[in-house]
Design a protein around this motif. Structure first.
Motif, PDB file in Angstrom:
ATOM      1  N   SER B 118      24.017  15.833  -0.941  1.00 12.89           N
ATOM      2  CA  SER B 118      22.909  14.884  -1.025  1.00 12.89           C
ATOM      3  C   SER B 118      21.726  15.304  -0.146  1.00 12.89           C
ATOM      4  CB  SER B 118      23.453  13.503  -0.640  1.00 12.89           C
ATOM      5  OG  SER B 118      22.412  12.647  -0.312  1.00 12.89           O
ATOM      6  N   ILE B 119      22.021  15.700   1.087  1.00 14.91           N
ATOM      7  CA  ILE B 119      20.938  16.127   1.990  1.00 14.91           C
ATOM      8  C   ILE B 119      20.216  17.346   1.399  1.00 14.91           C
ATOM      9  CG2 ILE B 119      20.401  17.082   4.270  1.00 14.91           C
ATOM     10  CD1 ILE B 119      22.920  15.616   5.320  1.00 14.91           C
ATOM     11  N   ALA B 120      21.006  18.285   0.895  1.00 15.61           N
ATOM     12  CA  ALA B 120      20.407  19.504   0.361  1.00 15.61           C
ATOM     13  C   ALA B 120      19.589  19.205  -0.901  1.00 15.61           C
ATOM     14  CB  ALA B 120      21.487  20.537   0.068  1.00 15.61           C
ATOM     15  N   SER B 121      20.079  18.296  -1.725  1.00 16.07           N
ATOM     16  CA  SER B 121      19.341  17.945  -2.939  1.00 16.07           C
ATOM     17  C   SER B 121      17.990  17.338  -2.598  1.00 16.07           C
ATOM     18  CB  SER B 121      20.150  16.947  -3.775  1.00 16.07           C
ATOM     19  OG  SER B 121      21.340  17.529  -4.204  1.00 16.07           O
ATOM     20  N   GLU B 122      17.975  16.527  -1.562  1.00 14.15           N
ATOM     21  CA  GLU B 122      16.717  15.903  -1.137  1.00 14.15           C
ATOM     22  C   GLU B 122      15.758  16.915  -0.532  1.00 14.15           C
ATOM     23  OE1 GLU B 122      15.415  12.773  -1.385  1.00 14.15           O
ATOM     24  OE2 GLU B 122      17.061  12.630  -2.823  1.00 14.15           O
ATOM     25  N   SER B 123      16.311  17.757   0.340  1.00 15.60           N
ATOM     26  CA  SER B 123      15.435  18.603   1.168  1.00 15.60           C
ATOM     27  C   SER B 123      15.015  19.880   0.446  1.00 15.60           C
ATOM     28  CB  SER B 123      16.160  18.988   2.458  1.00 15.60           C
ATOM     29  OG  SER B 123      17.210  19.898   2.174  1.00 15.60           O
ATOM     30  N   GLY B 124      15.775  20.270  -0.588  1.00 19.71           N
ATOM     31  CA  GLY B 124      15.481  21.548  -1.230  1.00 19.71           C
ATOM     32  C   GLY B 124      16.174  22.722  -0.576  1.00 19.71           C
ATOM     33  N   SER B 125      16.884  22.486   0.538  1.00 18.72           N
ATOM     34  CA  SER B 125      17.711  23.554   1.099  1.00 18.72           C
ATOM     35  C   SER B 125      18.826  23.861   0.120  1.00 18.72           C
ATOM     36  CB  SER B 125      18.341  23.105   2.427  1.00 18.72           C
ATOM     37  OG  SER B 125      17.379  23.049   3.441  1.00 18.72           O
ATOM     38  N   GLN B 126      19.267  25.103   0.091  1.00 18.11           N
ATOM     39  CA  GLN B 126      20.377  25.441  -0.793  1.00 18.11           C
ATOM     40  C   GLN B 126      21.608  25.763   0.039  1.00 18.11           C
ATOM     41  OE1 GLN B 126      19.660  28.013  -4.071  1.00 18.11           O
ATOM     42  NE2 GLN B 126      17.984  26.775  -4.807  1.00 18.11           N
ATOM     43  N   ILE B 127      22.763  25.401  -0.513  1.00 11.34           N
ATOM     44  CA  ILE B 127      24.029  25.674   0.160  1.00 11.34           C
ATOM     45  C   ILE B 127      24.868  26.531  -0.777  1.00 11.34           C
ATOM     46  CG2 ILE B 127      26.101  24.653   1.162  1.00 11.34           C
ATOM     47  CD1 ILE B 127      24.469  22.155   1.761  1.00 11.34           C
ATOM     48  N   PHE B 128      25.283  27.685  -0.278  1.00 12.05           N
ATOM     49  CA  PHE B 128      26.024  28.642  -1.099  1.00 12.05           C
ATOM     50  C   PHE B 128      27.474  28.703  -0.658  1.00 12.05           C
ATOM     51  CE2 PHE B 128      21.628  29.996  -0.974  1.00 12.05           C
ATOM     52  CZ  PHE B 128      21.357  30.167  -2.322  1.00 12.05           C
ATOM     53  N   VAL B 129      28.363  28.570  -1.626  1.00  8.81           N
ATOM     54  CA  VAL B 129      29.797  28.730  -1.383  1.00  8.81           C
ATOM     55  C   VAL B 129      30.257  29.898  -2.264  1.00  8.81           C
ATOM     56  CG1 VAL B 129      32.062  27.647  -1.516  1.00  8.81           C
ATOM     57  CG2 VAL B 129      30.053  26.252  -0.963  1.00  8.81           C
ATOM     58  N   PRO B 130      30.382  31.100  -1.698  1.00  2.15           N
ATOM     59  CA  PRO B 130      30.771  32.251  -2.530  1.00  2.15           C
ATOM     60  C   PRO B 130      32.170  32.066  -3.122  1.00  2.15           C
ATOM     61  CG  PRO B 130      29.957  32.953  -0.364  1.00  2.15           C
ATOM     62  CD  PRO B 130      30.154  31.475  -0.291  1.00  2.15           C
ATOM     63  N   SER B 131      32.457  32.819  -4.166  1.00  2.00           N
ATOM     64  CA  SER B 131      33.766  32.711  -4.824  1.00  2.00           C
ATOM     65  C   SER B 131      34.917  33.106  -3.916  1.00  2.00           C
ATOM     66  CB  SER B 131      33.799  33.590  -6.076  1.00  2.00           C
ATOM     67  OG  SER B 131      32.921  33.084  -7.048  1.00  2.00           O
ATOM     68  N   GLY B 132      34.637  33.883  -2.874  1.00  2.00           N
ATOM     69  CA  GLY B 132      35.685  34.247  -1.933  1.00  2.00           C
ATOM     70  C   GLY B 132      36.652  35.255  -2.511  1.00  2.00           C
ATOM     71  N   ALA B 133      37.913  35.111  -2.147  1.00  3.05           N
ATOM     72  CA  ALA B 133      38.905  36.138  -2.452  1.00  3.05           C
ATOM     73  C   ALA B 133      39.500  36.012  -3.842  1.00  3.05           C
ATOM     74  CB  ALA B 133      40.005  36.086  -1.393  1.00  3.05           C
ATOM     75  N   VAL B 134      38.922  35.184  -4.691  1.00  2.19           N
ATOM     76  CA  VAL B 134      39.452  35.048  -6.056  1.00  2.19           C
ATOM     77  C   VAL B 134      38.348  35.235  -7.094  1.00  2.19           C
ATOM     78  CG1 VAL B 134      41.367  33.522  -5.443  1.00  2.19           C
ATOM     79  CG2 VAL B 134      39.139  32.527  -6.058  1.00  2.19           C
ATOM     80  N   GLY B 135      38.773  35.486  -8.313  1.00  2.58           N
ATOM     81  CA  GLY B 135      37.869  35.476  -9.458  1.00  2.58           C
ATOM     82  C   GLY B 135      38.182  34.289 -10.327  1.00  2.58           C
ATOM     83  N   GLY B 136      37.240  33.938 -11.167  1.00  3.25           N
ATOM     84  CA  GLY B 136      37.480  32.862 -12.122  1.00  3.25           C
ATOM     85  C   GLY B 136      36.872  31.529 -11.724  1.00  3.25           C
ATOM     86  N   ILE B 137      36.219  31.481 -10.555  1.00  2.00           N
ATOM     87  CA  ILE B 137      35.515  30.250 -10.169  1.00  2.00           C
ATOM     88  C   ILE B 137      34.458  29.935 -11.229  1.00  2.00           C
ATOM     89  CG2 ILE B 137      33.999  29.229  -8.412  1.00  2.00           C
ATOM     90  CD1 ILE B 137      36.910  29.546  -7.485  1.00  2.00           C
ATOM     91  N   ASP B 138      33.875  30.979 -11.815  1.00  2.00           N
ATOM     92  CA  ASP B 138      32.877  30.788 -12.880  1.00  2.00           C
ATOM     93  C   ASP B 138      33.461  29.976 -14.041  1.00  2.00           C
ATOM     94  OD1 ASP B 138      34.591  32.912 -13.527  1.00  2.00           O
ATOM     95  OD2 ASP B 138      32.981  34.365 -13.901  1.00  2.00           O
ATOM     96  N   ALA B 139      34.649  30.365 -14.500  1.00  2.34           N
ATOM     97  CA  ALA B 139      35.257  29.666 -15.642  1.00  2.34           C
ATOM     98  C   ALA B 139      35.732  28.270 -15.253  1.00  2.34           C
ATOM     99  CB  ALA B 139      36.431  30.490 -16.181  1.00  2.34           C
ATOM    100  N   ILE B 140      36.260  28.150 -14.048  1.00  2.43           N
ATOM    101  CA  ILE B 140      36.777  26.841 -13.626  1.00  2.43           C
ATOM    102  C   ILE B 140      35.644  25.829 -13.526  1.00  2.43           C
ATOM    103  CG2 ILE B 140      37.797  25.618 -11.640  1.00  2.43           C
ATOM    104  CD1 ILE B 140      39.595  28.123 -11.301  1.00  2.43           C
ATOM    105  N   LYS B 141      34.508  26.239 -12.984  1.00  6.31           N
ATOM    106  CA  LYS B 141      33.423  25.258 -12.877  1.00  6.31           C
ATOM    107  C   LYS B 141      32.819  24.962 -14.250  1.00  6.31           C
ATOM    108  CE  LYS B 141      29.858  28.417 -11.253  1.00  6.31           C
ATOM    109  NZ  LYS B 141      28.960  28.839 -10.191  1.00  6.31           N
ATOM    110  N   ALA B 142      32.759  25.963 -15.129  1.00 12.67           N
ATOM    111  CA  ALA B 142      32.208  25.703 -16.466  1.00 12.67           C
ATOM    112  C   ALA B 142      33.088  24.720 -17.241  1.00 12.67           C
ATOM    113  CB  ALA B 142      32.065  27.016 -17.238  1.00 12.67           C
ATOM    114  N   CYS B 143      34.408  24.823 -17.074  1.00 10.45           N
ATOM    115  CA  CYS B 143      35.352  23.989 -17.840  1.00 10.45           C
ATOM    116  C   CYS B 143      35.838  22.771 -17.060  1.00 10.45           C
ATOM    117  CB  CYS B 143      36.564  24.821 -18.250  1.00 10.45           C
ATOM    118  SG  CYS B 143      36.150  26.192 -19.320  1.00 10.45           S
ATOM    119  N   ARG B 144      35.241  22.524 -15.908  1.00 14.48           N
ATOM    120  CA  ARG B 144      35.698  21.461 -15.000  1.00 14.48           C
ATOM    121  C   ARG B 144      36.089  20.172 -15.726  1.00 14.48           C
ATOM    122  NH1 ARG B 144      30.918  20.776 -12.560  1.00 14.48           N
ATOM    123  NH2 ARG B 144      31.315  22.377 -11.011  1.00 14.48           N
TER     124      ARG B 144
END
Lengths: 278, 278
Positions: B118-144
Motif C-alpha cells: 500500500s505504501i509503495a502504491s501510494e508513493s510510487g516506490s517500487q519493491i522487488f522480490v526476485p524469484s530467488g533459488a527457484v524457477g516458475g514464479i512467473d507461471a505461479i503468479k500468472a495462474c494464481r
C-alpha cells in the motif's frame, strides 16, 4: 523503474482468441489502469464483433497505420501472428508506442530482435514478451550465462499440430503414436511450426539463443492440452520444468495459460507496489 | 512503464555473502546503470572489508537511518535477514527509496506485506522480490487465481538446515536419512527455518498465500546443494518445477542462483529495451 500512465490506451492487433481475451480483460473492472482504445484485424468483421462486446467502445481501424498515427495509443498488443511482428513491430516502436508481443516466434527472423531492442533502448519504449505457456523463464534468464544445455520437449495432439512443410499432422491409424515429428533448433522449430511453438522462441530468447536451444516435438493422441517439458543444465545446477496446460476451449492450439501470462505481464507493467519474481 | 535513472545509487544492507556478491556485480563494468553508494552491516568490519574491494568507494554507514536520510540513495538492497525487513522496510519505502528484498520470509510476518504494498502504491516506490533459488514464479503468479494446490518440497543436507525450534539438524548416525523434518504451511516453515526457506515465502506470495501453500522439508545427506520441487495444480493445468542448485562456495545455505536472480531483477528494473518473461 517507473510506470506507464494510470490510464494506458491499448490497441489490439488481431482479434482472434488471444486478442479478444486480452481486450475483454482490459475492459473489465479488474483492470483499472488500462482501456481498449483501438482494434485492428485483417478481417474487419472480427474487430466489429469484438468491439460490440466491450464497454469502452474502441475504434475499429482499417489499417495498422491508423494506430501508429493515433497519439492516444500508448501500448500495442500484437496478437496477429508472426508475420505482423516482422512487418510492423519496428514501426510500432519507432512511433513511440510500447509493444507486447504474443507471436514470439516472429522475433526470431533475421535481425529483428536486436534491431527492436536497440530502437526501444534508445526511445524508451518498452517491449514485453510474456512467459507464455510455460514457467521457468525467470530461472532461465537469471542463469543464462551459466547454462550449457536447454531442451524443450513439447507434446501435442496430432490434430493441433500445423507443420507448414507438410500441412496438418492428422491422426493416421497407420502411424504409431506417440511419435517424434521434429528434433532441431528453436530457430528451425519456429520456421516449421509457426503457430505452435512460441514457447520455443521465448525460452531461446530468455536463455542461450535460438540456435543452441533444442526443441523436440512429439505428436501424441493421448495428450489433450499442451505438455511442455524444459530441461536446462549448467554450472548453476539442473532445472526441469513441466507444464500440462489445459487448452483454450475456443482454440486448442492456444494454452489458456499463455493468456494468463500476458494479463499478469500487463498488470505488472502498469501497476505499482510490490513486484514478485525475476 | 518507465525506468529508474540511468545511474541508480544503491545502498546495501547486510554485507554477507549475498550483499557482497550483489555489490560486486553493481560495481562491475557489466552494470552500467547503477553504482554502490552506501554500505551498512551490524558488524562494521564487514562493511569496511567490502568497501575495500569496490572501485566506487561507497560510504560505510553506522546506521540504517543514515541511509534513509541520504537523498542520493534511490535503491536499498536488503540482504540483512528477515529481522531487517520487519524493522526497516516500511521506513525505507516511506523515505522514498525503491527496495529489493532478499530475506523474503520477513514479508510474511503480520501485516507487513499488505502495508508495504500500500505504501509503495501510494508513493510510487517500487519493491522487488526476485524469484530467488527457484524457477516458475512467473507461471505461479500468472495462474494464481486458477491454482488450488501448491506444494514445495525442499531437500537439503542436514548440516545446512537451521531449525530454530531445535538448533542445527546435525547428521546423526542413529537417524535414518533421508528424513522428512517438516510438513506444514509456508507461514510456519518461515517461522521455524528463517534462514533456509525464503523460496517458500516467495512462492506463497506469488501464488495462493502463506497459509494455503504447503512446504515439506527433507534432510538428506546425499544432497550437496539445494533441491527444490514445486508442484502446483488447478483449472489451468498442472506444473512441476525442479531445481537442483549448486550451493554458494562461501555459504552453503545460499544458492548461487538466488544471487543470479537478484542480478537479473536489477538489470531489468534499470534497463531498457525488450523485457522477456512475466
Amino acid at each position: 523503474m517507473n510506470h506507464m500512465d494510470r490510464q494506458i490506451r491499448v490497441a489490439i492487433l488481431g482479434c482472434g482468441t488471444i486478442g479478444s481475451e486480452l481486450a475483454t480483460f482490459i475492459d473489465s473492472d479488474e483492470c483499472q489502469q488500462a482501456q481498449v482504445s483501438a482494434l485492428y484485424d485483417l478481417d474487419q468483421s472480427r474487430s466489429i464483433s469484438l468491439r460490440n462486446k466491450l464497454l469502452s467502445n474502441p475504434r475499429v481501424t482499417e489499417s495498422i497505420e491508423e494506430i501508429l498515427l493515433d497519439a492516444d495509443v500508448s501500448l500495442v498488443i500484437e496478437a496477429a501472428g508472426p508475420d505482423a511482428i516482422q512487418s510492423y513491430s519496428k514501426d510500432i516502436v519507432l512511433a513511440g508506442k510500447h509493444l507486447m508481443v504474443m507471436s514470439v516466434g516472429g522475433l526470431l527472423h533475421g535481425d529483428i530482435y536486436a534491431e527492436l531492442d536497440s530502437i526501444a533502448s534508445e526511445s524508451g519504449s518498452q517491449i514485453f514478451v510474456p512467459s507464455g505457456a510455460v514457467g521457468g523463464i525467470d530461472a532461465i534468464k537469471a542463469c543464462r550465462d551459466q547454462l550449457d544445455v536447454v531442451i524443450l520437449t513439447t507434446k501435442k495432439h496430432p490434430d493441433t499440430i500445423l507443420d507448414i512443410s507438410v500441412g496438418n499432422i492428422k491422426k493416421d491409424s497407420d502411424r504409431k503414436y506417440p511419435r517424434e515429428i521434429f528434433y532441431g533448433t528453436a530457430l528451425d522449430a519456429v520456421k516449421r511450426f509457426p503457430f505452435n511453438i512460441n514457447v520455443a522462441a521465448t525460452i531461446s530468447l530468455a536463455g542461450i539463443g535460438p540456435i543452441r536451444t533444442m526443441v523436440k516435438i512429439v505428436a501424441d493422441p493421448q495428450v489433450s492440452g499442451n505438455v511442455h517439458e524444459i530441461y536446462a543444465s549448467g554450472s548453476s545446477g539442473i532445472m526441469r520444468f513441466t507444464m500440462e496446460n489445459i487448452p483454450h476451449p475456443e482454440n486448442p492450439r492456444t494454452s489458456y495459460m499463455a493468456i494468463l501470462a500476458a494479463i499478469e505481464t500487463m498488470k505488472h507493467s502498469s501497476g505499482r507496489g510490490i513486484r514478485i519474481g525475476t
